[in-house]
Design a protein around this motif. Structure first.
Motif, PDB file in Angstrom:
ATOM      1  N   ASP A 197      32.740  36.592  42.070  1.00 24.06           N
ATOM      2  CA  ASP A 197      33.316  37.928  41.661  1.00 24.06           C
ATOM      3  C   ASP A 197      34.517  37.873  40.922  1.00 24.06           C
ATOM      4  O   ASP A 197      35.015  36.490  40.737  1.00 24.06           O
ATOM      5  CB  ASP A 197      33.538  38.989  42.847  1.00 24.06           C
ATOM      6  N   PRO A 198      35.017  39.036  40.045  1.00 24.57           N
ATOM      7  CA  PRO A 198      36.122  38.437  39.344  1.00 24.57           C
ATOM      8  C   PRO A 198      37.442  37.877  39.789  1.00 24.57           C
ATOM      9  O   PRO A 198      38.177  37.068  39.300  1.00 24.57           O
ATOM     10  CB  PRO A 198      36.610  40.056  38.749  1.00 24.57           C
ATOM     11  N   ALA A 199      37.575  38.050  41.059  1.00 20.86           N
ATOM     12  CA  ALA A 199      38.798  37.388  41.816  1.00 20.86           C
ATOM     13  C   ALA A 199      38.767  35.876  42.040  1.00 20.86           C
ATOM     14  O   ALA A 199      39.733  35.137  42.164  1.00 20.86           O
ATOM     15  CB  ALA A 199      39.057  38.163  43.312  1.00 20.86           C
ATOM     16  N   ASP A 200      37.474  35.356  41.685  1.00 19.54           N
ATOM     17  CA  ASP A 200      37.418  33.993  41.766  1.00 19.54           C
ATOM     18  C   ASP A 200      37.382  33.199  40.690  1.00 19.54           C
ATOM     19  O   ASP A 200      37.177  31.962  40.662  1.00 19.54           O
ATOM     20  CB  ASP A 200      35.408  33.730  42.281  1.00 19.54           C
ATOM     21  N   GLU A 201      37.675  33.587  39.459  1.00 21.52           N
ATOM     22  CA  GLU A 201      37.722  33.078  38.280  1.00 21.52           C
ATOM     23  C   GLU A 201      39.023  31.907  38.309  1.00 21.52           C
ATOM     24  O   GLU A 201      38.473  30.890  37.877  1.00 21.52           O
ATOM     25  CB  GLU A 201      38.227  34.050  37.095  1.00 21.52           C
ATOM     26  N   ALA A 202      40.034  32.184  38.950  1.00 20.97           N
ATOM     27  CA  ALA A 202      41.101  31.259  39.073  1.00 20.97           C
ATOM     28  C   ALA A 202      40.677  30.010  40.084  1.00 20.97           C
ATOM     29  O   ALA A 202      41.023  29.265  39.645  1.00 20.97           O
ATOM     30  CB  ALA A 202      42.541  31.775  39.428  1.00 20.97           C
ATOM     31  N   PRO A 203      40.205  30.558  41.321  1.00 18.32           N
ATOM     32  CA  PRO A 203      39.777  29.431  42.133  1.00 18.32           C
ATOM     33  C   PRO A 203      38.702  28.501  41.567  1.00 18.32           C
ATOM     34  O   PRO A 203      38.741  27.270  41.799  1.00 18.32           O
ATOM     35  CB  PRO A 203      39.477  30.241  43.249  1.00 18.32           C
ATOM     36  N   GLU A 246      24.652  37.077  39.152  1.00 15.58           N
ATOM     37  CA  GLU A 246      23.950  36.865  40.307  1.00 15.58           C
ATOM     38  C   GLU A 246      23.610  35.359  40.345  1.00 15.58           C
ATOM     39  O   GLU A 246      23.570  34.856  41.518  1.00 15.58           O
ATOM     40  CB  GLU A 246      22.698  37.489  40.589  1.00 15.58           C
ATOM     41  N   LEU A 247      23.819  34.789  39.288  1.00 19.17           N
ATOM     42  CA  LEU A 247      23.499  33.207  39.361  1.00 19.17           C
ATOM     43  C   LEU A 247      24.686  32.219  39.260  1.00 19.17           C
ATOM     44  O   LEU A 247      24.751  31.156  38.790  1.00 19.17           O
ATOM     45  CB  LEU A 247      22.524  32.958  38.276  1.00 19.17           C
ATOM     46  N   ALA A 248      26.022  32.829  39.273  1.00 17.04           N
ATOM     47  CA  ALA A 248      27.209  32.076  39.390  1.00 17.04           C
ATOM     48  C   ALA A 248      27.608  32.044  40.822  1.00 17.04           C
ATOM     49  O   ALA A 248      28.142  33.190  41.469  1.00 17.04           O
ATOM     50  CB  ALA A 248      28.368  32.796  38.545  1.00 17.04           C
ATOM     51  N   ILE A 249      27.113  31.164  41.485  1.00 14.41           N
ATOM     52  CA  ILE A 249      27.374  30.894  42.981  1.00 14.41           C
ATOM     53  C   ILE A 249      28.715  30.228  43.365  1.00 14.41           C
ATOM     54  O   ILE A 249      28.740  28.930  43.055  1.00 14.41           O
ATOM     55  CB  ILE A 249      26.171  30.262  43.605  1.00 14.41           C
ATOM     56  N   VAL A 250      29.543  30.591  44.340  1.00 13.42           N
ATOM     57  CA  VAL A 250      30.497  30.001  44.928  1.00 13.42           C
ATOM     58  C   VAL A 250      30.558  29.683  46.276  1.00 13.42           C
ATOM     59  O   VAL A 250      29.662  30.293  46.967  1.00 13.42           O
ATOM     60  CB  VAL A 250      31.880  30.905  44.861  1.00 13.42           C
ATOM     61  N   ALA A 251      30.890  28.506  46.767  1.00 12.58           N
ATOM     62  CA  ALA A 251      30.808  28.182  48.070  1.00 12.58           C
ATOM     63  C   ALA A 251      32.254  28.170  48.671  1.00 12.58           C
ATOM     64  O   ALA A 251      33.048  27.569  48.091  1.00 12.58           O
ATOM     65  CB  ALA A 251      30.370  26.640  48.129  1.00 12.58           C
ATOM     66  N   GLU A 252      32.366  29.047  49.470  1.00 13.27           N
ATOM     67  CA  GLU A 252      33.692  29.191  50.422  1.00 13.27           C
ATOM     68  C   GLU A 252      33.416  28.620  51.627  1.00 13.27           C
ATOM     69  O   GLU A 252      32.511  28.595  52.336  1.00 13.27           O
ATOM     70  CB  GLU A 252      33.810  30.577  50.722  1.00 13.27           C
ATOM     71  N   VAL A 305      37.620  28.808  48.188  1.00 12.21           N
ATOM     72  CA  VAL A 305      36.618  28.676  47.086  1.00 12.21           C
ATOM     73  C   VAL A 305      36.599  26.982  46.753  1.00 12.21           C
ATOM     74  O   VAL A 305      37.640  26.594  46.424  1.00 12.21           O
ATOM     75  CB  VAL A 305      36.662  29.455  45.962  1.00 12.21           C
ATOM     76  N   VAL A 306      35.562  26.421  47.394  1.00 15.59           N
ATOM     77  CA  VAL A 306      35.644  25.020  46.958  1.00 15.59           C
ATOM     78  C   VAL A 306      34.427  24.296  46.225  1.00 15.59           C
ATOM     79  O   VAL A 306      34.371  23.177  46.161  1.00 15.59           O
ATOM     80  CB  VAL A 306      35.628  24.052  48.432  1.00 15.59           C
ATOM     81  N   GLY A 307      33.567  25.212  45.767  1.00 12.45           N
ATOM     82  CA  GLY A 307      32.264  24.761  45.342  1.00 12.45           C
ATOM     83  C   GLY A 307      31.588  25.769  44.480  1.00 12.45           C
ATOM     84  O   GLY A 307      32.006  27.013  44.443  1.00 12.45           O
ATOM     85  N   TYR A 308      30.944  25.387  43.334  1.00 14.19           N
ATOM     86  CA  TYR A 308      30.508  26.101  42.401  1.00 14.19           C
ATOM     87  C   TYR A 308      28.913  25.783  41.712  1.00 14.19           C
ATOM     88  O   TYR A 308      28.902  24.436  41.724  1.00 14.19           O
ATOM     89  CB  TYR A 308      31.636  26.246  41.327  1.00 14.19           C
TER      90      TYR A 308
END
Length: 183
Positions: A10-16, A51-57, A62-65
């Motif tokens: 989501d947009p808040a994830d851009e920096a992490p 939907e295909l930009a997946i983050v791993a928390e 946020v530690v994976g992408y």
């Protein structure tokens, strides 16, 4: 107990996400690895599929992408093209590597792509890592790209068909969107 959560960015994830990419792809000769800029440019392109930009928390951090974006396969004969996806970059923060987070993020992205009815994914990467998902040499599937000459690292995966009459996957030249030319 630390909990792993896989979800669309989501947009808040851009920096992490940028921090994870910078740490995972850090090199002494560049201030910002090109993968950071690649993701930023892809976010603002027609290739972006949210939907295909997946983050791993992991533990709320946020530690994976894992990212899948749109590419086109241009067939040699009829001049037509078919949609496909490119996987990458895939990154895990160095302090969280080797515990399966990258594998989980990639699998989540591939599962999401299959749910959307996508058929073909290409990647340039370590065959030993991507083989576990079913990737194999793309050149043997009739797929070429600027990276075809690298041999085994140029790979493709045919996702399960969404219907029984989807036909064979496309063959031809894989055309990447302009941001990829910088990598």
């Amino acid at each position: 107990m630390t909990i792993l959560r896989l979800r669309p960015e989501d947009p808040a994830d851009e920096a992490p996400v940028a921090r994870v990419l910078a740490a995972a792809f850090a090199r002494p000769d560049v201030a910002t690895p090109p993968e950071v800029e690649l993701v930023e440019e892809l976010r603002h392109s027609d290739a972006w599929i949210p939907e295909l930009a997946i983050v791993a928390e992991y533990g709320g951090e946020v530690v994976g992408y894992a990212l899948l974006t749109r590419v086109r396969v241009c067939s040699d004969g009829d001049g037509g093209s078919a949609p496909a996806l490119a996987l990458g970059p895939v990154a895990v923060a160095p302090h969280r590597q080797r515990i399966g987070l990258g594998t989980a993020a990639v699998q989540a992205a591939l599962d999401a792509a299959a749910e959307l009815g996508e058929r073909l994914v290409v990647v340039l990467g370590d065959p030993a890592f991507y083989r576990r998902f079913g990737f194999s040499r793309a050149d043997r599937m009739g797929l070429t790209s600027p990276w075809s000459g690298l041999g085994e690292p140029w790979q493709a995966l045919v996702l399960p068909p969404s219907t029984s009459d989807d036909g064979p996957p496309p063959r031809g030249e894989v055309v990447f969107p302009p941001p990829w030319s910088k990598v």
